[in-house]
Design a protein around this motif. Structure first.
Motif, PDB file in Angstrom:
ATOM      1  N   SER A   1       0.825  -1.201   0.000  1.00 29.68           N
ATOM      2  CA  SER A   1       0.000   0.000   0.000  1.00 29.68           C
ATOM      3  C   SER A   1       0.860   1.252   0.000  1.00 29.68           C
ATOM      4  O   SER A   1       0.569   2.231  -0.712  1.00 29.68           O
ATOM      5  N   GLU A   2       1.944   1.220   0.770  1.00 27.43           N
ATOM      6  CA  GLU A   2       2.820   2.391   0.861  1.00 27.43           C
ATOM      7  C   GLU A   2       3.504   2.691  -0.459  1.00 27.43           C
ATOM      8  O   GLU A   2       3.606   3.844  -0.880  1.00 27.43           O
ATOM      9  N   VAL A   3       3.978   1.650  -1.157  1.00 29.96           N
ATOM     10  CA  VAL A   3       4.703   1.900  -2.406  1.00 29.96           C
ATOM     11  C   VAL A   3       3.747   2.359  -3.513  1.00 29.96           C
ATOM     12  O   VAL A   3       4.112   3.193  -4.355  1.00 29.96           O
ATOM     13  N   LEU A   4       2.525   1.859  -3.523  1.00 31.63           N
ATOM     14  CA  LEU A   4       1.558   2.335  -4.499  1.00 31.63           C
ATOM     15  C   LEU A   4       1.219   3.803  -4.258  1.00 31.63           C
ATOM     16  O   LEU A   4       1.036   4.586  -5.197  1.00 31.63           O
ATOM     17  N   THR A   5       1.142   4.178  -2.991  1.00 35.70           N
ATOM     18  CA  THR A   5       0.910   5.581  -2.661  1.00 35.70           C
ATOM     19  C   THR A   5       2.083   6.444  -3.114  1.00 35.70           C
ATOM     20  O   THR A   5       1.891   7.548  -3.639  1.00 35.70           O
TER      21      THR A   5
ATOM     22  N   PHE B   1       4.272  10.459  -6.886  1.00 35.82           N
ATOM     23  CA  PHE B   1       5.243  10.852  -7.905  1.00 35.82           C
ATOM     24  C   PHE B   1       4.556  11.259  -9.203  1.00 35.82           C
ATOM     25  O   PHE B   1       4.896  12.285  -9.809  1.00 35.82           O
ATOM     26  N   LEU B   2       3.584  10.469  -9.644  1.00 41.09           N
ATOM     27  CA  LEU B   2       2.881  10.789 -10.891  1.00 41.09           C
ATOM     28  C   LEU B   2       2.105  12.098 -10.754  1.00 41.09           C
ATOM     29  O   LEU B   2       2.080  12.916 -11.684  1.00 41.09           O
ATOM     30  N   THR B   3       1.469  12.297  -9.604  1.00 50.54           N
ATOM     31  CA  THR B   3       0.732  13.536  -9.388  1.00 50.54           C
ATOM     32  C   THR B   3       1.673  14.738  -9.381  1.00 50.54           C
ATOM     33  O   THR B   3       1.387  15.778  -9.991  1.00 50.54           O
TER      34      THR B   3
ATOM     35  N   THR C   1       4.657  14.966 -10.788  1.00 48.50           N
ATOM     36  CA  THR C   1       5.201  15.188 -12.129  1.00 48.50           C
ATOM     37  C   THR C   1       4.174  15.845 -13.037  1.00 48.50           C
ATOM     38  O   THR C   1       4.486  16.795 -13.777  1.00 48.50           O
ATOM     39  N   SER C   2       2.942  15.366 -13.001  1.00 45.13           N
ATOM     40  CA  SER C   2       1.892  15.946 -13.835  1.00 45.13           C
ATOM     41  C   SER C   2       1.650  17.408 -13.486  1.00 45.13           C
ATOM     42  O   SER C   2       1.546  18.267 -14.374  1.00 45.13           O
ATOM     43  N   ALA C   3       1.580  17.698 -12.188  1.00 50.12           N
ATOM     44  CA  ALA C   3       1.335  19.073 -11.761  1.00 50.12           C
ATOM     45  C   ALA C   3       2.485  19.994 -12.156  1.00 50.12           C
ATOM     46  O   ALA C   3       2.266  21.136 -12.588  1.00 50.12           O
ATOM     47  N   SER C   4       3.722  19.506 -12.046  1.00 56.31           N
ATOM     48  CA  SER C   4       4.865  20.351 -12.392  1.00 56.31           C
ATOM     49  C   SER C   4       4.931  20.620 -13.886  1.00 56.31           C
ATOM     50  O   SER C   4       5.257  21.745 -14.316  1.00 56.31           O
ATOM     51  N   VAL C   5       4.600  19.629 -14.696  1.00 54.24           N
ATOM     52  CA  VAL C   5       4.615  19.830 -16.147  1.00 54.24           C
ATOM     53  C   VAL C   5       3.519  20.815 -16.567  1.00 54.24           C
ATOM     54  O   VAL C   5       3.740  21.707 -17.401  1.00 54.24           O
ATOM     55  N   VAL C   6       2.333  20.674 -15.979  1.00 55.70           N
ATOM     56  CA  VAL C   6       1.247  21.608 -16.295  1.00 55.70           C
ATOM     57  C   VAL C   6       1.618  23.023 -15.858  1.00 55.70           C
ATOM     58  O   VAL C   6       1.381  23.996 -16.586  1.00 55.70           O
ATOM     59  N   SER C   7       2.226  23.140 -14.690  1.00 58.35           N
ATOM     60  CA  SER C   7       2.640  24.453 -14.208  1.00 58.35           C
ATOM     61  C   SER C   7       3.679  25.077 -15.137  1.00 58.35           C
ATOM     62  O   SER C   7       3.624  26.276 -15.449  1.00 58.35           O
TER      63      SER C   7
ATOM     64  N   MET D   1      12.814  13.270  -7.697  1.00 59.56           N
ATOM     65  CA  MET D   1      11.690  12.584  -7.059  1.00 59.56           C
ATOM     66  C   MET D   1      11.494  11.183  -7.642  1.00 59.56           C
ATOM     67  O   MET D   1      11.192  10.222  -6.920  1.00 59.56           O
ATOM     68  N   GLY D   2      11.700  11.066  -8.942  1.00 60.93           N
ATOM     69  CA  GLY D   2      11.553   9.767  -9.584  1.00 60.93           C
ATOM     70  C   GLY D   2      12.593   8.766  -9.123  1.00 60.93           C
ATOM     71  O   GLY D   2      12.290   7.595  -8.887  1.00 60.93           O
ATOM     72  N   LEU D   3      13.835   9.227  -8.976  1.00 64.59           N
ATOM     73  CA  LEU D   3      14.889   8.321  -8.524  1.00 64.59           C
ATOM     74  C   LEU D   3      14.647   7.872  -7.089  1.00 64.59           C
ATOM     75  O   LEU D   3      14.873   6.697  -6.747  1.00 64.59           O
TER      76      LEU D   3
END
Length: 231
Positions: free
Chosen positions: A40-44, A49-51, A53-59, A87-89
């Protein structure tokens, strides 16, 4: 404390099988809870991370429109991509750790099932999960029917997903940095793709070495018989 002068081994043999079964079951439930928490922790972590990354690219895209994609936007894009890669690493490291922990929990529960079979051999035909605490036993527990290839198991894992996501980010960042030093678009695309594939290959090699190293250092207590598992 025993007064009959018996050895510790004798005292252990005097423990009723029902008590041993209860102790083993308590440990089994503890391993199940720990495994569930780790998954559960790793899925979170991956979702975060995806959230992020998506928010930073949109910004960055919104800033680019506001600044008409000026030099300030390029600098911002580099900084944002560097943070995304970092963050990805970090997420990738955690995913690898949890993958190893999951294998640890599976192997430990296989060993407990071997103890169940020792207590009552008649339960063996009803166990679809393996009761051998070696590599073959772990593979059977991950897929009871035993006809799924190792490639599909690895390719569909969260580890490979994170490797690919980070490889894409590194490729984009590498290409962008090359354009900043005056390289052409073609060179930036080629070098960026090469950096991404190199990172993907290095991550796959490191993950394989980490997996192989576990079994090279581990001695199973109830290995799979040479003629195959008892089905």
């Amino acid at each position: 404390m025993s007064t009959d002068g018996g050895s510790p081994e004798g005292q252990q043999d005097a423990v009723p099988p029902s008590v041993r079964a209860q102790l083993l079951a308590s440990e089994h439930w503890g391993l199940l809870a720990s495994r569930s928490t780790a998954q559960s922790e790793v899925l979170t972590r991956i979702s975060m991370f995806l959230t992020f990354t998506s928010a930073s690219v949109v910004s960055a895209a919104l800033v680019g429109q506001a600044t008409k994609f000026s030099d300030a936007f390029v600098l911002l894009a580099v900084i944002v991509l560097c943070i995304d890669v970092a963050m990805g690493l970090l997420t990738q490291v955690r995913v690898l750790n949890v993958a190893q922990e999951d294998l640890m929990y599976v192997t430990a529960m296989n060993r407990l099932r071997a103890a169940y079979v020792d207590l009552d051999p008649d339960v063996a035909p009803y166990l679809m999960a393996a009761y051998h605490d070696d590599e073959s036993g772990s593979e059977r527990t991950y897929f009871f029917f035993g006809n799924r290839s190792a490639f599909s198991h690895v390719a569909g894992s969260s580890m490979v997903f994170m490797n690919c996501a980070n490889a894409a980010l590194i490729a984009i960042l590498s290409g962008l940095l090359l354009t900043l030093v005056g390289a052409g678009t073609t060179a930036a695309v080629i070098v960026g793709a090469a950096c991404g594939f190199a990172f993907l290959a290095a991550s796959a090699y490191y993950g394989y070495r980490a997996y192989a190293g576990i079994w090279s250092r581990y001695t199973p207590l109830s290995p799979t018989p040479p003629d195959g598992p008892d089905l």
